[in-house]
Motif scaffolding. Structure first.
Motif, PDB file in Angstrom:
ATOM      1  N   TYR A 157       1.126  -0.929  -0.173  1.00  0.00           N
ATOM      2  CA  TYR A 157       0.228  -0.253  -0.150  1.00  0.00           C
ATOM      3  C   TYR A 157       1.238   1.254   0.247  1.00  0.00           C
ATOM      4  CZ  TYR A 157      -3.536   2.501   1.134  1.00  0.00           C
ATOM      5  OH  TYR A 157      -5.431   3.279   1.741  1.00  0.00           O
TER       6      TYR A 157
ATOM      7  N   GLN B  46      -2.441   1.811  -4.956  1.00  0.00           N
ATOM      8  CA  GLN B  46      -3.795   1.803  -5.302  1.00  0.00           C
ATOM      9  C   GLN B  46      -4.908   1.268  -6.369  1.00  0.00           C
ATOM     10  OE1 GLN B  46      -1.782   3.840  -3.723  1.00  0.00           O
ATOM     11  NE2 GLN B  46      -2.214   3.834  -1.370  1.00  0.00           N
TER      12      GLN B  46
ATOM     13  N   VAL C  86       1.852  -6.496   6.423  1.00  0.00           N
ATOM     14  CA  VAL C  86       1.138  -6.640   7.993  1.00  0.00           C
ATOM     15  C   VAL C  86       2.737  -6.990   8.405  1.00  0.00           C
ATOM     16  CG1 VAL C  86      -0.957  -6.739   8.156  1.00  0.00           C
ATOM     17  CG2 VAL C  86       0.536  -8.910   8.775  1.00  0.00           C
TER      18      VAL C  86
ATOM     19  N   VAL D 124      -5.948 -10.360   0.795  1.00  0.00           N
ATOM     20  CA  VAL D 124      -6.957  -8.910   0.251  1.00  0.00           C
ATOM     21  C   VAL D 124      -7.833  -9.467  -0.572  1.00  0.00           C
ATOM     22  CG1 VAL D 124      -7.458  -6.969  -0.305  1.00  0.00           C
ATOM     23  CG2 VAL D 124      -5.443  -7.544   0.825  1.00  0.00           C
TER      24      VAL D 124
ATOM     25  N   THR E 144     -11.843  -7.356   3.598  1.00  0.00           N
ATOM     26  CA  THR E 144     -10.208  -7.447   4.419  1.00  0.00           C
ATOM     27  C   THR E 144     -10.792  -6.210   5.323  1.00  0.00           C
ATOM     28  OG1 THR E 144      -9.382  -8.501   2.811  1.00  0.00           O
ATOM     29  CG2 THR E 144      -8.211  -6.397   4.298  1.00  0.00           C
ATOM     30  N   ARG E 145     -10.645  -5.804   5.814  1.00  0.00           N
ATOM     31  CA  ARG E 145     -10.763  -4.570   7.255  1.00  0.00           C
ATOM     32  C   ARG E 145      -9.376  -3.896   7.466  1.00  0.00           C
ATOM     33  NH1 ARG E 145     -15.461  -5.338  11.975  1.00  0.00           N
ATOM     34  NH2 ARG E 145     -16.925  -5.916  11.010  1.00  0.00           N
ATOM     35  N   TRP E 146      -9.161  -3.279   7.231  1.00  0.00           N
ATOM     36  CA  TRP E 146      -8.010  -2.217   7.218  1.00  0.00           C
ATOM     37  C   TRP E 146      -7.737  -1.302   8.481  1.00  0.00           C
ATOM     38  CZ3 TRP E 146      -4.889  -2.709   3.696  1.00  0.00           C
ATOM     39  CH2 TRP E 146      -5.494  -2.922   1.820  1.00  0.00           C
ATOM     40  N   GLN E 147      -6.852  -1.042   9.053  1.00  0.00           N
ATOM     41  CA  GLN E 147      -5.878  -0.360  10.080  1.00  0.00           C
ATOM     42  C   GLN E 147      -4.714   0.063  10.223  1.00  0.00           C
ATOM     43  OE1 GLN E 147      -5.888  -3.481  12.962  1.00  0.00           O
ATOM     44  NE2 GLN E 147      -3.846  -4.372  12.712  1.00  0.00           N
TER      45      GLN E 147
ATOM     46  N   PRO F 107      -1.807   1.747   5.855  1.00  0.00           N
ATOM     47  CA  PRO F 107      -3.058   0.725   5.874  1.00  0.00           C
ATOM     48  C   PRO F 107      -2.328  -0.655   5.903  1.00  0.00           C
ATOM     49  CG  PRO F 107      -3.262   2.974   4.831  1.00  0.00           C
ATOM     50  CD  PRO F 107      -1.911   3.128   4.631  1.00  0.00           C
ATOM     51  N   GLU F 108      -2.666  -1.481   6.737  1.00  0.00           N
ATOM     52  CA  GLU F 108      -2.602  -2.996   6.397  1.00  0.00           C
ATOM     53  C   GLU F 108      -3.636  -3.413   6.875  1.00  0.00           C
ATOM     54  OE1 GLU F 108       0.869  -3.753   8.677  1.00  0.00           O
ATOM     55  OE2 GLU F 108      -0.953  -4.142  10.406  1.00  0.00           O
ATOM     56  N   PRO F 109      -4.087  -4.293   5.807  1.00  0.00           N
ATOM     57  CA  PRO F 109      -4.579  -5.598   6.438  1.00  0.00           C
ATOM     58  C   PRO F 109      -4.766  -5.901   8.153  1.00  0.00           C
ATOM     59  CG  PRO F 109      -3.566  -6.301   4.622  1.00  0.00           C
ATOM     60  CD  PRO F 109      -3.296  -5.255   5.208  1.00  0.00           C
ATOM     61  N   GLN F 110      -6.231  -5.688   8.674  1.00  0.00           N
ATOM     62  CA  GLN F 110      -6.217  -6.362   9.890  1.00  0.00           C
ATOM     63  C   GLN F 110      -5.760  -8.594   9.875  1.00  0.00           C
ATOM     64  OE1 GLN F 110     -10.306  -6.286  11.712  1.00  0.00           O
ATOM     65  NE2 GLN F 110      -9.280  -4.606  12.967  1.00  0.00           N
TER      66      GLN F 110
END
Length: 194
Positions: free
Chosen positions: A49, A58, A74, A88, A92-95, A102-105
């Motif tokens: 990302y 993106q 991550v 992904v 996918t939830r991001w944090q 930003p990275e996948p949870q």
């Protein structure tokens, strides 16, 4: 010139590009990448990302998801300064991680082992005529690619993505630095495999 000075100079050159120049470069790099033989059939691709003034990924990541299985990094919660790659998908939830990237949870079912990746797209600050890569200084990708560099992941194809202004003739490098076999810029696909 010391690494820190190269890093400062190359980051400034990258930062000086306009949004339009960045987007045009990203499209040209995407075109080169998607034309590679390795991506003509569905495969598993590790990407990243992009943040700050990195080559934008993106749109490329969205394109890759249409035909390939996409995994993004991550920060490893246990092996510090290492990366894990997570699949992904629409759920996918991001944090934001420690570096505000930003990275996948982290979900165990989404972990993609490095041995399952066929192409790994690598961010960089600079690269030289021998494929030496200058990163942000954390060593995350050098650690991630160490097993590949030792010949333990022969099916993995690491590929750096960069703007043309990130090329320099020669970079200082340390024994633990992992050179890249290929780097894609808007102007061309650099192949260092000899």
């Amino acid at each position: 010139m010391p690494r820190q000075q190269f890093r400062k100079q190359l980051l400034a050159a990258r930062q000086a590009l306009s949004t339009a120049e960045r987007e045009a470069a990203a499209q040209q790099v995407s075109d080169h990448l998607l034309a590679l033989p390795e991506l003509q059939q569905s495969t598993t691709v590790g990407s990243y990302y992009s943040v700050r003034a990195e080559l934008p990924t993106q749109t490329l990541n969205q394109q890759l998801q249409l035909q390939h299985r996409l995994a993004l990094p991550v920060l490893h919660p246990i092996s510090l300064q290492h990366l894990l790659f997570l699949k992904v998908h629409p759920q996918t939830r991001w944090q934001a991680n420690t570096y505000n990237i930003p990275e996948p949870q982290l979900r165990c079912p989404d972990i993609v082992p490095l041995s399952a990746l066929r192409v790994l797209l690598v961010p960089l600050v600079g690269f030289d005529a021998h494929g030496n890569r200058l990163g942000m200084g954390g060593g995350f990708y050098d650690r991630t690619l160490a097993a590949w560099h030792q010949g333990l992941l022969p099916d993995l194809q690491p590929i750096g993505l960069a703007f043309d202004c990130q090329y320099v003739e020669a970079l200082p490098h340390a024994p633990w630095d992992v050179p890249l076999p290929r780097v894609i810029t808007p102007a061309k696909v650099w192949d260092f495999r000899g």
